[in-house]
Design a protein around this motif. Sequence first.
Motif, short mmCIF file in Angstrom:
data_model
loop_
_atom_site.label_atom_id
_atom_site.label_comp_id
_atom_site.label_asym_id
_atom_site.label_seq_id
_atom_site.Cartn_x
_atom_site.Cartn_y
_atom_site.Cartn_z
N THR A 63 2.96 -7.90 -8.48
CA THR A 63 4.61 -7.97 -7.22
C THR A 63 3.84 -9.45 -6.87
O THR A 63 2.02 -9.64 -6.28
N THR A 64 4.39 -10.60 -6.51
CA THR A 64 4.55 -11.64 -6.53
C THR A 64 4.78 -12.16 -4.72
O THR A 64 6.28 -11.36 -4.65
N TYR A 65 4.11 -12.08 -3.78
CA TYR A 65 4.48 -12.94 -3.34
C TYR A 65 4.59 -14.39 -2.44
O TYR A 65 3.34 -15.00 -2.57
N ASN A 89 9.08 -9.50 -7.21
CA ASN A 89 8.84 -10.86 -5.84
C ASN A 89 9.95 -10.79 -4.38
O ASN A 89 10.57 -11.14 -4.84
N VAL A 90 8.62 -10.70 -3.78
CA VAL A 90 8.62 -10.74 -2.53
C VAL A 90 9.18 -12.20 -2.32
O VAL A 90 7.92 -13.09 -2.04
N VAL A 91 9.79 -12.71 -1.22
CA VAL A 91 10.28 -14.20 -0.66
C VAL A 91 9.58 -13.59 0.91
O VAL A 91 10.48 -12.53 1.34
N LEU A 140 -1.87 -11.49 6.22
CA LEU A 140 -1.72 -10.81 5.93
C LEU A 140 -0.71 -9.78 5.43
O LEU A 140 1.06 -9.78 6.20
N ILE A 141 -0.95 -9.73 4.38
CA ILE A 141 0.49 -9.06 3.81
C ILE A 141 0.10 -7.55 3.67
O ILE A 141 -1.53 -7.12 3.02
N PRO A 143 6.78 -7.84 4.92
CA PRO A 143 5.77 -6.67 5.32
C PRO A 143 4.24 -8.12 6.01
O PRO A 143 3.37 -7.70 5.49
N SER A 144 4.99 -9.28 6.42
CA SER A 144 3.46 -9.86 6.40
C SER A 144 3.64 -10.01 8.09
O SER A 144 4.17 -9.19 9.19
#
Length: 325
Positions: free
Chosen positions: A293-295, A76-78, A123-124, A86-87
């Motif tokens: 993988t969740t953003y 999980n990427v917060v 954009l990720i 990464p955004s």
Amino acid sequence: VFYVNYFGAKTPFFERSLLESVHNIRIKEHKNKRGKNYRLLHSYKPILEVTVRLRIYSSASAIALLAFGLSANAANVVITDLNSAPSSSSAVGGATASIVNYDGLGAARLTTGLNNNDQAEILISGSFGNFGNLLTDPDLSFEYKFLKASDAAGAPSAAAFAAPALSLVLYDENFSGDGSLTIKYEHYWNIGNAVVPTDSWITANLDYTQGAMWSSGGLGLANSSGGPPLFNLQNILDGTASSTAALSDNLVVDFSALLDAELIGIQLSVGSYNQGQDGYVDYLSMTTGAGTTTYDFQVVPVPAAAWLFGSALVGLGWMRRKPAA
């Protein structure tokens, strides 16, 4: 690392070979301080935030539990800042891109004003892998949860079909010609070319059976300008497309150049030519055989100390203004 106790029994060769080949692991002998035999299974798969100690009483259960443990990876990427890796984000004209609290959830917010040139994007970025290799993974899928708020007053009727879109960004530096391509999922194509419902959360999926997309042009494909030919992940493998989201026409399309490209980004956007949009995205995710993988978009919480400090300042101001008795 998995610690497996066989009570000193040697692992049969065929089972050891199976474990090593299926899970890409290396098995080593190890004795603990009490002299009991263990096998250390060192996995070279990307296992995130997983530390497990297993005591296994049969080699059959060892295979079953390892199969479960090595396939259930998740991350999980917060994201609290749209312009920190990464955004990244961009907003053209009267468009905006931000992170807000909405409907009790942290969410990315994308808006456009009343101008056709307005466009907002998030954009990720990442090295997600060779697209052709990813398409050999039967578990490959993408998902996002979005909400379209009611259109702004003055927005044209065509804006009723718009909503936050999800795109895959591909690039091949060795392609002779335009080596960049964005393939875009827009929800209205996937609900029968209908008006997108407002003020309710919608979860959309892109996989081998659903998720019709169109091409922005590049890697040998023409720009389909927001419409057909439409295709999903399976169509890319099959070299077919369709004039509708039913994906039943079997139009012949050469997608071969996409298989050599790298997936370098997953994008969320509203606009252009979609005026008066107010869209929210709770999260987006990518799933492969290695896991999901969740953003997740979240507002940075204000520390309790800050609230106390602010309350103290307000209190001091009120005391200074209180008239003398």
